[in-house]
Design a protein around this motif. Structure first.
Motif, mmCIF file in Angstrom:
data_model
loop_
_atom_site.group_PDB
_atom_site.id
_atom_site.type_symbol
_atom_site.label_atom_id
_atom_site.label_comp_id
_atom_site.label_asym_id
_atom_site.label_seq_id
_atom_site.Cartn_x
_atom_site.Cartn_y
_atom_site.Cartn_z
ATOM 1 N N ALA A 23 27.525 66.266 44.978
ATOM 2 C CA ALA A 23 27.151 64.869 45.141
ATOM 3 C C ALA A 23 27.498 64.157 43.840
ATOM 4 O O ALA A 23 27.451 64.739 42.760
ATOM 5 C CB ALA A 23 25.666 64.727 45.460
ATOM 6 N N VAL A 24 27.821 62.864 43.958
ATOM 7 C CA VAL A 24 28.350 62.113 42.820
ATOM 8 C C VAL A 24 27.529 60.857 42.569
ATOM 9 O O VAL A 24 27.092 60.195 43.506
ATOM 10 C CB VAL A 24 29.822 61.714 43.112
ATOM 11 N N SER A 25 27.326 60.543 41.297
ATOM 12 C CA SER A 25 26.804 59.251 40.865
ATOM 13 C C SER A 25 27.717 58.767 39.745
ATOM 14 O O SER A 25 28.535 59.542 39.245
ATOM 15 C CB SER A 25 25.353 59.387 40.385
ATOM 16 N N PRO A 26 27.592 57.517 39.329
ATOM 17 C CA PRO A 26 28.463 57.047 38.245
ATOM 18 C C PRO A 26 28.300 57.829 36.936
ATOM 19 O O PRO A 26 29.234 57.959 36.169
ATOM 20 C CB PRO A 26 28.036 55.590 38.047
ATOM 21 N N LEU A 28 26.890 61.179 36.656
ATOM 22 C CA LEU A 28 26.992 62.631 36.719
ATOM 23 C C LEU A 28 27.401 63.119 38.097
ATOM 24 O O LEU A 28 27.309 62.392 39.075
ATOM 25 C CB LEU A 28 25.684 63.304 36.278
ATOM 26 N N VAL A 29 27.867 64.363 38.124
ATOM 27 C CA VAL A 29 28.222 65.055 39.359
ATOM 28 C C VAL A 29 27.362 66.301 39.420
ATOM 29 O O VAL A 29 27.196 66.993 38.415
ATOM 30 C CB VAL A 29 29.714 65.455 39.383
ATOM 31 N N MET A 30 26.783 66.582 40.589
ATOM 32 C CA MET A 30 25.967 67.778 40.753
ATOM 33 C C MET A 30 26.598 68.679 41.808
ATOM 34 O O MET A 30 26.949 68.221 42.887
ATOM 35 C CB MET A 30 24.542 67.415 41.178
ATOM 36 N N TYR A 31 26.761 69.944 41.458
ATOM 37 C CA TYR A 31 27.196 70.974 42.394
ATOM 38 C C TYR A 31 26.023 71.916 42.583
ATOM 39 O O TYR A 31 25.313 72.227 41.611
ATOM 40 C CB TYR A 31 28.371 71.780 41.825
ATOM 41 N N CYS A 32 25.821 72.404 43.804
ATOM 42 C CA CYS A 32 24.756 73.376 44.011
ATOM 43 C C CYS A 32 25.182 74.407 45.045
ATOM 44 O O CYS A 32 26.007 74.129 45.920
ATOM 45 C CB CYS A 32 23.463 72.706 44.431
ATOM 46 N N GLN A 33 24.615 75.589 44.903
ATOM 47 C CA GLN A 33 24.841 76.662 45.859
ATOM 48 C C GLN A 33 23.617 77.561 45.850
ATOM 49 O O GLN A 33 23.045 77.835 44.795
ATOM 50 C CB GLN A 33 26.087 77.470 45.498
ATOM 51 N N ARG A 34 23.229 78.005 47.020
ATOM 52 C CA ARG A 34 22.087 78.904 47.152
ATOM 53 C C ARG A 34 22.413 80.230 46.454
ATOM 54 O O ARG A 34 23.527 80.719 46.547
ATOM 55 C CB ARG A 34 21.816 79.155 48.628
ATOM 56 N N ASN A 35 21.419 80.786 45.755
ATOM 57 C CA ASN A 35 21.614 82.107 45.144
ATOM 58 C C ASN A 35 20.629 83.098 45.757
ATOM 59 O O ASN A 35 19.733 82.723 46.500
ATOM 60 C CB ASN A 35 21.487 82.050 43.617
#
Length: 115
Positions: A23-26, A28-35
């Motif tokens: 997901a993106v905002s002006p 920052l960008v966040m990446y996520c994945q279940r662990n």
């Protein structure tokens, strides 16, 4: 933050970039994945384009603190990578916190009670 709760290895970063959701905002960008570990881990990427070491470390510290304060409202068991964009340098802390919460909500990481 303890080493056990951070993403450090290059192959882990690549896996999350490749297979995770983003997901993106002006600011920052966040990446996520279940662990499979049952606890969340954080990785932060701050490019040299943002400025010198002092500037980059300040942004890194702010993002780490925002993650720490919002961790209680987030679902456990995810690897999260935050990529700071150039606007993160000029964004006030409270706006950075709002951006973090909005991208986390977009990814479904926030618990239902706090959205």
């Amino acid at each position: 933050m303890k080493a056990a709760v951070t993403v450090k290895k290059n192959h882990e970063f690549r896996r999350i970039y490749r297979k995770g959701k983003s997901a993106v905002s002006p600011a920052l960008v966040m990446y996520c994945q279940r662990n499979r570990q049952g606890k969340s881990r954080l990785g932060i990427t701050v490019s040299t384009k943002l400025g010198g070491a002092v500037v980059r470390n300040r942004v890194r510290r702010q993002l780490r603190e925002i993650y720490r304060l919002n961790k209680g409202d987030m679902l456990p068991g995810y690897d999260v990578i935050l990529v700071a964009r150039i606007k993160a340098v000029y964004t006030p802390y409270c706006k950075l916190n709002e951006a973090y919460r909005s991208v986390a909500a977009q990814l479904g990481l926030m618990t239902g009670a706090m959205e």
